[in-house]
Scaffold this motif. Structure first.
Motif, PDB file in Angstrom:
ATOM      1  N   ARG A  19      -8.496   3.010   0.464  1.00 20.85           N
ATOM      2  CA  ARG A  19      -9.299   1.843   0.862  1.00 20.85           C
ATOM      3  C   ARG A  19      -8.758   1.205   2.141  1.00 20.85           C
ATOM      4  O   ARG A  19      -9.509   0.753   2.994  1.00 20.85           O
ATOM      5  CB  ARG A  19      -9.304   0.797  -0.258  1.00 20.85           C
ATOM      6  CG  ARG A  19     -10.039   1.262  -1.495  1.00 20.85           C
ATOM      7  CD  ARG A  19     -10.184   0.108  -2.465  1.00 20.85           C
ATOM      8  NE  ARG A  19     -10.562   0.585  -3.784  1.00 20.85           N
ATOM      9  CZ  ARG A  19     -10.741  -0.194  -4.836  1.00 20.85           C
ATOM     10  NH1 ARG A  19     -10.573  -1.500  -4.729  1.00 20.85           N
ATOM     11  NH2 ARG A  19     -11.089   0.309  -6.000  1.00 20.85           N
ATOM     12  N   TYR A  20      -7.439   1.177   2.241  1.00 21.74           N
ATOM     13  CA  TYR A  20      -6.794   0.606   3.433  1.00 21.74           C
ATOM     14  C   TYR A  20      -7.157   1.446   4.669  1.00 21.74           C
ATOM     15  O   TYR A  20      -7.497   0.905   5.732  1.00 21.74           O
ATOM     16  CB  TYR A  20      -5.286   0.580   3.208  1.00 21.74           C
ATOM     17  CG  TYR A  20      -4.449   0.237   4.399  1.00 21.74           C
ATOM     18  CD1 TYR A  20      -4.504  -1.029   4.979  1.00 21.74           C
ATOM     19  CD2 TYR A  20      -3.581   1.190   4.951  1.00 21.74           C
ATOM     20  CE1 TYR A  20      -3.726  -1.343   6.071  1.00 21.74           C
ATOM     21  CE2 TYR A  20      -2.792   0.880   6.041  1.00 21.74           C
ATOM     22  CZ  TYR A  20      -2.874  -0.385   6.606  1.00 21.74           C
ATOM     23  OH  TYR A  20      -2.100  -0.688   7.688  1.00 21.74           O
ATOM     24  N   LEU A  49      -5.528   2.619  -3.302  1.00 21.83           N
ATOM     25  CA  LEU A  49      -5.441   1.485  -2.379  1.00 21.83           C
ATOM     26  C   LEU A  49      -5.211   1.984  -0.948  1.00 21.83           C
ATOM     27  O   LEU A  49      -5.738   1.404   0.010  1.00 21.83           O
ATOM     28  CB  LEU A  49      -4.312   0.542  -2.808  1.00 21.83           C
ATOM     29  CG  LEU A  49      -4.392  -0.894  -2.289  1.00 21.83           C
ATOM     30  CD1 LEU A  49      -5.694  -1.576  -2.675  1.00 21.83           C
ATOM     31  CD2 LEU A  49      -3.210  -1.717  -2.792  1.00 21.83           C
ATOM     32  N   ALA A  50      -4.432   3.043  -0.807  1.00 18.39           N
ATOM     33  CA  ALA A  50      -4.172   3.624   0.519  1.00 18.39           C
ATOM     34  C   ALA A  50      -5.473   4.148   1.123  1.00 18.39           C
ATOM     35  O   ALA A  50      -5.725   3.997   2.326  1.00 18.39           O
ATOM     36  CB  ALA A  50      -3.143   4.745   0.413  1.00 18.39           C
ATOM     37  N   VAL A  59       0.861  -1.185   0.000  1.00 19.14           N
ATOM     38  CA  VAL A  59       0.000   0.000   0.000  1.00 19.14           C
ATOM     39  C   VAL A  59       0.893   1.229   0.000  1.00 19.14           C
ATOM     40  O   VAL A  59       1.615   1.487   0.975  1.00 19.14           O
ATOM     41  CB  VAL A  59      -0.923   0.011   1.242  1.00 19.14           C
ATOM     42  CG1 VAL A  59      -1.831   1.234   1.206  1.00 19.14           C
ATOM     43  CG2 VAL A  59      -1.744  -1.271   1.319  1.00 19.14           C
ATOM     44  N   PHE A  69      -9.594  -2.664   2.650  1.00 19.15           N
ATOM     45  CA  PHE A  69      -8.567  -3.519   2.052  1.00 19.15           C
ATOM     46  C   PHE A  69      -7.592  -3.969   3.135  1.00 19.15           C
ATOM     47  O   PHE A  69      -7.081  -3.160   3.901  1.00 19.15           O
ATOM     48  CB  PHE A  69      -7.795  -2.761   0.956  1.00 19.15           C
ATOM     49  CG  PHE A  69      -6.623  -3.543   0.426  1.00 19.15           C
ATOM     50  CD1 PHE A  69      -6.818  -4.724  -0.276  1.00 19.15           C
ATOM     51  CD2 PHE A  69      -5.313  -3.123   0.657  1.00 19.15           C
ATOM     52  CE1 PHE A  69      -5.740  -5.471  -0.751  1.00 19.15           C
ATOM     53  CE2 PHE A  69      -4.228  -3.855   0.182  1.00 19.15           C
ATOM     54  CZ  PHE A  69      -4.451  -5.034  -0.523  1.00 19.15           C
ATOM     55  N   THR A  70      -7.359  -5.266   3.185  1.00 18.46           N
ATOM     56  CA  THR A  70      -6.378  -5.818   4.128  1.00 18.46           C
ATOM     57  C   THR A  70      -5.224  -6.407   3.334  1.00 18.46           C
ATOM     58  O   THR A  70      -5.415  -7.378   2.593  1.00 18.46           O
ATOM     59  CB  THR A  70      -7.008  -6.933   4.994  1.00 18.46           C
ATOM     60  OG1 THR A  70      -8.184  -6.415   5.604  1.00 18.46           O
ATOM     61  CG2 THR A  70      -6.033  -7.415   6.052  1.00 18.46           C
ATOM     62  N   PRO A  71      -4.051  -5.806   3.439  1.00 19.38           N
ATOM     63  CA  PRO A  71      -2.915  -6.316   2.650  1.00 19.38           C
ATOM     64  C   PRO A  71      -2.319  -7.581   3.257  1.00 19.38           C
ATOM     65  O   PRO A  71      -2.568  -7.894   4.419  1.00 19.38           O
ATOM     66  CB  PRO A  71      -1.905  -5.172   2.712  1.00 19.38           C
ATOM     67  CG  PRO A  71      -2.221  -4.450   3.971  1.00 19.38           C
ATOM     68  CD  PRO A  71      -3.690  -4.626   4.246  1.00 19.38           C
ATOM     69  N   ALA A 126       1.689  -0.131   4.191  1.00 19.88           N
ATOM     70  CA  ALA A 126       1.434  -1.493   4.675  1.00 19.88           C
ATOM     71  C   ALA A 126       1.686  -2.466   3.543  1.00 19.88           C
ATOM     72  O   ALA A 126       1.893  -2.077   2.400  1.00 19.88           O
ATOM     73  CB  ALA A 126      -0.018  -1.608   5.147  1.00 19.88           C
ATOM     74  N   GLY A 127       1.652  -3.754   3.890  1.00 17.94           N
ATOM     75  CA  GLY A 127       1.791  -4.785   2.864  1.00 17.94           C
ATOM     76  C   GLY A 127       3.090  -5.544   3.006  1.00 17.94           C
ATOM     77  O   GLY A 127       3.897  -5.286   3.908  1.00 17.94           O
TER      78      GLY A 127
END
Ligand code: SF4
Length: 349
Positions: free
Chosen positions: A202-203, A199-200, A193, A208-210, A252-253
């Motif tokens: 949504r996180y 995506l950031a 992320v 969103f869960t990475p 993250a990720g």
């Protein structure tokens, strides 16, 4: 002799839109401008003097090369033609999207010295592609690989495990499909992320869960082993650390500056754990190029065996392949392979 790749980052250039996970400026550290003919030849000159006689390959990464205007593609490739003719340059590599490939254009690229086309396949699951805003289908990736191969070029496939809607099973299915389609090599970039991306957002709101680093390493380990079993090289695991990609830009990720080494180390550690019971003293021999992987980052490979009650010493052996370990315990010496002697289940990830 191994090629030296001279990279040019054409961040976001040609892209029809911005994919939800993408910030090419952070990934490549480049500012998204196109190099001039003078800059291209100057950089090649610089790299040629450092290449020590090895052949050079030019690579245009980070954008959608085939969606640039024809004029711009010609401007980027024209300065390379005299160098290709003189043999100063060996080949050209470009990266692009699967939906920006057609046979007429690939044939023209081949005439201009392009030998390798890397495709941002990311996933072969249409649900994942749609959830990630990619704007192309898995069928278009298959068509693109087939088109590139039919014209005699090498096709690379980039995969992104951990995109929205992805599961370990769909990541594995994606890998198997691009291998079956004839991809010559693969890059695995687990999803991270990046700050400022969709995506950031949504996180941040919990949509969103990475993949964590631990799960990502487990999944990449399985994918790498499957690719090795198929004889397809994985030329990169994880985004490269550079000035644009750092702890601040990554929210993250699954990211680590030496992700590929973490993954390979885990494979070797699993192999030793499988065949050396606790309480043993063992000497493990490996190909010299794999010493750091077997020892592990900060000696983590040795440490994990110590924790199992195994006292392990590591030594080089040039007679082994990069995938083999020779395990010596109390006079017994057996060669094992990370390709065939460990079985992973996708359900373990
Ligand atoms: S096509 Fe590739 S470079 Fe362009 S925005 Fe999407 S991921 Fe980024």
């Amino acid at each position: 002799m191994k090629l030296v790749t001279v990279p040019f980052f054409i961040s976001h250039q040609g892209c029809p839109h911005t994919c939800i996970f993408c910030d090419q400026r952070a990934i490549s550290g480049a500012n998204g401008t196109l190099p001039t003919a003078g800059q291209i030849t100057a950089k090649i000159d610089l790299w040629r003097s450092a290449a020590g006689g090895r052949s050079l390959e030019i690579a245009f990464f980070g954008g959608t090369f085939t969606a640039l205007s024809q004029k711009i593609q010609e401007e980027l490739l024209a300065p390379l033609q005299p160098l290709l003719e003189a043999g100063t340059l060996d080949s050209v590599r470009i990266s692009t999207r699967p939906d920006c490939i057609d046979s007429g254009h690939v044939a023209w690229l081949a005439d201009m010295g392009v030998r390798t086309i890397e495709l941002g396949v990311q996933s072969m699951d249409d649900t994942v592609l749609a959830a990630s805003g990619r704007g192309h289908s898995a069928a278009e990736s298959l068509d693109a690989i087939s088109c590139i191969k039919s014209l005699g070029l090498r096709a690379g496939a980039q995969l992104m495990p951990g995109l929205p809607g992805d599961t370990p099973s769909s990541s594995l299915a994606s890998l198997e499909q691009v291998i079956s389609a004839g991809a010559d090599f693969i890059r695995i970039y687990p999803t991270v992320v990046l700050q400022g991306t969709e995506l950031a957002r949504r996180y941040a709101v919990g949509d969103f869960t990475p993949l964590s680093l631990g799960r990502g390493v487990s999944l990449c380990k399985l994918l790498l082993q499957r690719a090795m079993q198929a004889g397809i090289p994985v030329i990169r695991i994880g985004l490269q650390a550079d000035e644009g990609l750092n702890a601040e830009s990554i929210l993250a990720g699954c990211w680590h500056p030496a992700l590929g080494q973490l993954v390979r180390s885990q494979l070797y550690a699993d192999l030793v754990s499988r065949f050396v019971p606790p309480g043993q003293q063992v000497t493990v021999y490996c190909h010299p190029a794999r010493l750091s992987d077997v020892v592990g980052l900060k000696r983590s490979g040795l440490q994990s065996q110590t924790e199992r009650g195994v006292s392990m010493r590591v030594a080089p052996d040039v007679t082994l392949t990069r995938e083999e370990l020779k395990v010596e315990t109390e006079g017994l010496s057996i060669i094992y392979s990370i390709i065939n002697d460990i079985n992973y289940s996708i359900h373990e990830v």
